[in-house]
Write a protein that holds these residues in place. Structure first.
Motif, short mmCIF file in Angstrom:
data_model
loop_
_atom_site.label_atom_id
_atom_site.label_comp_id
_atom_site.label_asym_id
_atom_site.label_seq_id
_atom_site.Cartn_x
_atom_site.Cartn_y
_atom_site.Cartn_z
N PHE A 180 17.45 174.89 62.34
CA PHE A 180 17.62 174.64 63.78
C PHE A 180 16.25 174.61 64.48
O PHE A 180 16.01 173.80 65.37
CB PHE A 180 18.49 175.72 64.43
N LYS A 240 14.71 171.26 63.66
CA LYS A 240 15.35 170.12 64.35
C LYS A 240 14.99 170.08 65.83
O LYS A 240 14.83 169.02 66.42
CB LYS A 240 16.86 170.19 64.19
N LEU A 283 23.93 170.59 67.41
CA LEU A 283 23.75 171.66 66.42
C LEU A 283 24.92 172.63 66.46
O LEU A 283 25.40 173.10 65.42
CB LEU A 283 22.45 172.43 66.69
N GLY A 307 26.78 171.87 63.33
CA GLY A 307 25.97 172.67 62.42
C GLY A 307 26.54 174.03 62.10
O GLY A 307 25.86 174.86 61.51
#
Lengths: 90, 140
Positions: free
Chosen positions: A10, A13, A46, A50
């Motif tokens: 994370f 990204k 995310l 994610g």
């Protein structure tokens, strides 16, 4: 000021490891995350895709969790081997 | 030195066992789990591993794990050491030591500790391969 930290994939990204968000009063976690999405729109994907884990003051958050003006919030991918992640030392 | 910790350098299994043994003369069985870095994972050659963690929460969760194991099993002492940062193939990653009066409790506690550690402690593994770097959780 709430310190928000990002870890592992994370962090890469988003291109950052932390952000500070100002809140005046204690708020439910869901409301806080909405405010965070307004600041960093990429967070939404995310969290949606994610399987993000959200911790408040170093405990994994639930529907009842609230965020205080001096809380530490962390958003991270599943821990490998746990929270639905892959095994780390099989 | 605390009984649970995260560190960048390697650890000596012998030294860590010695520390655990020094806590009590009642100890009659010690079980250890040592996790090491292997060179092949999910069809790919691994060059090295990188472990990232969430410092405050990792220490807190490791301490809770130790306390929970001491309450849950008939054991005398627990030690947990996990490395962070870059780790070469073949190197040590994590050491768990469970010490009890009798072996059965030490075995049970050690298995429980490594399973729980994987579930609740915020540590992430990145595999450095020929084709690039991959966080393990990205490939369910």
């Amino acid at each position: 000021m709430v310190q928000v930290k990002f870890f592992a994939g994370f962090k890469e990204k988003l291109g950052r490891g932390k952000i500070e968000i100002d809140i005046e009063h204690e708020v439910p976690l869901a409301g806080f995350i909405q405010k965070l999405k307004n600041e960093i729109p990429e967070i939404e994907e995310l969290i949606e895709k994610g399987n993000a884990i959200i911790a408040v003051d170093q405990e994994v958050g639930s529907d009842d969790t609230t965020v205080k003006s001096n809380s530490e919030v962390a958003i991270f991918p599943p821990v490998s081997g746990g929270y639905g992640g892959q095994d780390k030392y099989d | 030195m605390t009984e649970v910790r995260i560190q960048s350098g390697d650890f000596s299994i012998e030294e860590e066992i010695k520390k655990v043994k020094s806590k009590s003369k009642r100890i009659g069985g010690i079980v250890t789990f040592l996790g090491t870095a292997r060179d092949f994972s999910r069809g790919k050659e691994i060059r090295k591993l990188v472990f990232e963690h969430y410092p405050g929460m990792t220490q807190k969760k490791l301490e809770e794990l130790r306390e929970n194991a001491l309450n849950r099993f008939d054991i005398i002492e627990v030690s947990i050491i996990h490395r962070r940062g870059e780790i070469d193939i073949g190197e040590n990653i994590v050491l768990i030591i469970a010490a009890a009066e009798h072996r059965a409790d030490a075995f049970k506690a050690c298995i429980w500790l490594i399973d729980e550690l994987k579930k609740v402690v915020p540590i992430w593994k990145k595999e450095i391969t020929e084709d690039g770097d991959v966080w393990v959780e990205e490939n369910p």
